[in-house]
Design an enzyme around this catalytic site. Structure first.
Site, PDB file in Angstrom:
ATOM      1  N   LYS A   1       0.839  -1.203   0.000  1.00  0.00           N
ATOM      2  CA  LYS A   1       0.000   0.000   0.000  1.00  0.00           C
ATOM      3  C   LYS A   1       0.875   1.255   0.000  1.00  0.00           C
ATOM      4  O   LYS A   1       0.603   2.222  -0.715  1.00  0.00           O
ATOM      5  CB  LYS A   1      -0.938  -0.019   1.221  1.00  0.00           C
TER       6      LYS A   1
ATOM      7  N   GLN B   1      -4.509  -1.418   9.816  1.00  0.00           N
ATOM      8  CA  GLN B   1      -4.404  -2.747   9.210  1.00  0.00           C
ATOM      9  C   GLN B   1      -4.896  -3.813  10.193  1.00  0.00           C
ATOM     10  O   GLN B   1      -4.503  -3.827  11.352  1.00  0.00           O
ATOM     11  CB  GLN B   1      -2.946  -3.015   8.788  1.00  0.00           C
TER      12      GLN B   1
ATOM     13  N   ASP C   1     -10.482   3.402   4.608  1.00  0.00           N
ATOM     14  CA  ASP C   1     -10.671   1.954   4.458  1.00  0.00           C
ATOM     15  C   ASP C   1     -12.159   1.593   4.517  1.00  0.00           C
ATOM     16  O   ASP C   1     -12.531   0.453   4.222  1.00  0.00           O
ATOM     17  CB  ASP C   1      -9.919   1.257   5.594  1.00  0.00           C
TER      18      ASP C   1
END
Ligand code: GUN
Length: 286
Positions: free
Chosen positions: A54, A98, A121
């Site tokens: 990412k 994450q 996200d």
């Protein structure tokens, strides 16, 4: 067979190139580039790989990124303090927490502590609530990436039977909502590990999205001839080979289009994270 394969890799690259062009040319980004803050707790090896992919994609698209790598001993309070700091950082446009977190930490409490305005996200309860209620907002990156793939290759969705296999809040549930949203207008079935008649359900699916996390579980003989098959699974076999949730070589013979693993959905997840970050920065800099 090659023509059937949906190259998420290529479609994601096209999107990342567009974002790079946008960051380079739009007036608002003369003030500063967009910025993503990635938070990772502990050293779960797949997370390290995903987060570094990412960050690399951010760099190539002209997006700043910073990694907050916290030790696995981090307490819930310390994690919330980090998320609070990022909430209050004026140059941070997007925050990626994450997952999974180490088991002593609460994922739901951590997601709730994030700034929903920076939830690129799309996993904050407010973002998920906006999706459920049909309001604009950040959408979870993997299902948003699947919708982008289907749109790019021109799959005709309205009225079609879409079967989503998997009920996670990151993929399965939001995927089902996006496929049934106005505009997509699919008739959606959501199946999961306890579903009894999976082969029969699969055989009636025009669009099949597999996100159950079991290597090569979906057999080729379960695929409706002509179906579009989207494989979200990323499973490592004991021999080290990475495979999806669908038995690819068999399914290829029946599907009209199918995503490979790797090179299918995975790159789309990253591209959508970048898109959400650029959109967030644009809103904040306008
Ligand atoms: N872990 C596996 N998939 C994801 C994802 O899409 N977002 C985050 N934050 N963590 C993940």
């Amino acid at each position: 067979m090659v023509g059937k394969q949906i190259s998420g890799k290529d479609i994601a690259k096209q999107l990342r190139d567009r974002l790079r062009h946008q960051v380079l040319n739009e007036d608002c980004f003369r003030k500063r580039p967009p910025k993503l803050a990635a938070v990772m707790v502990g050293d779960y090896p797949p997370s390290k790989i995903y987060v570094s992919a990412k960050q690399k994609a951010c760099q190539e698209a002209g997006i700043d990124s910073e990694l907050y790598h916290l030790p696995s001993s981090t307490s819930q309070l310390q994690l919330v303090e980090c998320l609070d700091f990022l909430k209050n950082s004026p140059t941070v446009d997007g925050i990626l927490l994450q997952l999974p977190l180490p088991s002593h930490l609460s994922e739901s409490a951590a997601l709730l502590a994030m700034d929903p305005e920076k939830d690129v996200d799309g996993l904050h309860p407010i973002s998920l609530g906006k999706l459920l209620s049909g309001q604009p907002g950040f959408r979870p990156c993997t299902p948003a990436g699947v919708m982008h793939l289907l749109d790019t290759i021109g799959v005709d969705l309205p009225g079609k039977h879409a079967l989503v296999i998997g009920r996670s809040f990151i993929v399965g549930k939001p995927m089902a909502l996006l496929l049934m949203e106005k505009g997509a207008d699919c008739t959606v079935t959501l199946a999961h590990s306890q579903t009894q008649n999976l082969p029969e359900l699969c055989l009636s699916a025009d669009i099949l999205v597999a996100a159950l996390g079991k290597p090569e579980w979906i057999q080729g003989s379960w695929i409706k001839p002509g179906a579009v098959v989207i494989d979200v699974g990323i499973n490592r076999l004991p021999n080290g080979k990475i495979v999806g949730d669908v038995s690819f070589s068999e399914a290829c013979k029946r599907a009209s289009a199918i995503t490979p693993v790797p090179g299918g959905v995975g790159p789309m997840t990253i591209a959508m994270l970048l898109k959400n970050t650029v959109d967030s920065a644009k809103k904040r800099l306008a």
